[in-house]
Design an enzyme around this catalytic site. Structure first.
Site, PDB file in Angstrom:
ATOM      1  N   ALA A  40     -69.466  28.350   6.760  1.00  0.00           N
ATOM      2  CA  ALA A  40     -68.494  28.948   5.844  1.00  0.00           C
ATOM      3  C   ALA A  40     -67.836  30.166   6.484  1.00  0.00           C
ATOM      4  CB  ALA A  40     -69.195  29.356   4.549  1.00  0.00           C
ATOM      5  N   GLY A  45     -57.673  28.217  11.726  1.00  0.00           N
ATOM      6  CA  GLY A  45     -56.327  28.501  12.209  1.00  0.00           C
ATOM      7  C   GLY A  45     -56.135  27.806  13.538  1.00  0.00           C
ATOM      8  N   CYS A  48     -53.810  23.552  16.308  1.00  0.00           N
ATOM      9  CA  CYS A  48     -53.978  22.131  15.970  1.00  0.00           C
ATOM     10  C   CYS A  48     -54.221  21.882  14.483  1.00  0.00           C
ATOM     11  CB  CYS A  48     -55.135  21.547  16.783  1.00  0.00           C
ATOM     12  SG  CYS A  48     -54.852  21.563  18.559  1.00  0.00           S
ATOM     13  N   LYS A  51     -51.199  22.641  12.021  1.00  0.00           N
ATOM     14  CA  LYS A  51     -50.044  21.780  12.312  1.00  0.00           C
ATOM     15  C   LYS A  51     -50.329  20.323  11.965  1.00  0.00           C
ATOM     16  CE  LYS A  51     -49.444  21.063  16.687  1.00  0.00           C
ATOM     17  NZ  LYS A  51     -49.964  19.669  16.776  1.00  0.00           N
ATOM     18  N   ARG A 115     -52.225  31.910  17.267  1.00  0.00           N
ATOM     19  CA  ARG A 115     -51.373  31.035  16.461  1.00  0.00           C
ATOM     20  C   ARG A 115     -52.084  30.660  15.158  1.00  0.00           C
ATOM     21  NH1 ARG A 115     -49.790  26.612  20.931  1.00  0.00           N
ATOM     22  NH2 ARG A 115     -51.888  27.212  21.633  1.00  0.00           N
TER      23      ARG A 115
END
Length: 219
Positions: A40, A45, A48, A51, A115
């Protein structure tokens, strides 16, 4: 799906007083499920997962199908970040004028990739609440993404100076090795939200911290 599922279980654990680390350990003993991706935290993020999940959702929608499970997976991932802000508010009240230190900026340890990193969402939400935000990461170039709006520091201790709370965002080994008792003397208020359940709650409490994990009993 597995990450969002265990994050939902973590939220149930918080409501019932259970410990998601123990629950995940038990679930992982079932060979049909295993222990992988059952940690948890504040959500996923990177380049991959966000998106690809959105692309699959759009593919289904373009084909006339509402992918309800995937919609929930994405929604849970976004809500996890809001819950961190809620934890801070429960302890501090209004965050306006409060200093919050974000420890770790990369979306996972061992990379400089920011990202779709949870740190970016957290920084934006905290600033929207009127908080002053400092941040540290040993690898990721936070200044390229946050400079000018967040005080990006060279060391953990600089980020913690005068902080009303800290949020562990990325489980870097430097944070596990940190002398938290000494680090706490740099803070205005010893409150830590461990967004990755990376630290020992008992050790942090012995160091004088109010400790909040994800899916674990609060101080």
């Amino acid at each position: 799906t597995r990450i969002s599922f265990i994050n939902e279980i973590a939220n149930v654990c918080e409501a019932t007083g259970a410990d998601v680390v123990k629950v995940a350990e038990g679930v992982g003993l079932d060979h049909r499920l295993g222990p992988h991706f059952f940690r948890a935290g504040i959500g996923w993020g990177g380049s991959c997962f966000p998106k690809d999940s959105l692309a699959l959702k759009q593919l289904a929608a373009n084909s006339g199908y509402s992918f309800q499970l995937l919609n929930a997976v994405i929604e849970v991932n976004e809500l996890q970040k809001r819950r961190v802000v809620g934890k801070l508010e429960r302890h501090l009240g209004s965050l306006r004028g409060k200093k919050i230190a974000l420890l770790g900026l990369a979306f996972k340890p061992g990379t400089d990739d920011m990202r779709e990193a949870p740190s970016l969402v957290l920084a934006a939400r905290l600033q929207a609440e009127g908080a002053e935000v400092s941040a540290w990461d040993p690898v990721a170039d936070g200044r390229a993404h946050l400079d000018g709006v967040v005080a990006v520091t060279d060391t953990v201790l600089e980020a913690l100076d005068g902080a009303d709370a800290a949020v562990l965002v990325t489980e870097w080994p430097e944070l596990r090795a940190l002398d938290w008792a000494a680090a706490g003397t740099r803070m205005r208020n010893r409150l830590l939200v461990d967004g990755r359940n990376a630290l020992d709650p008992d050790a942090l409490r012995e160091a004088g911290f109010e400790y909040e994990g994800i899916g674990r009993a609060a101080s």
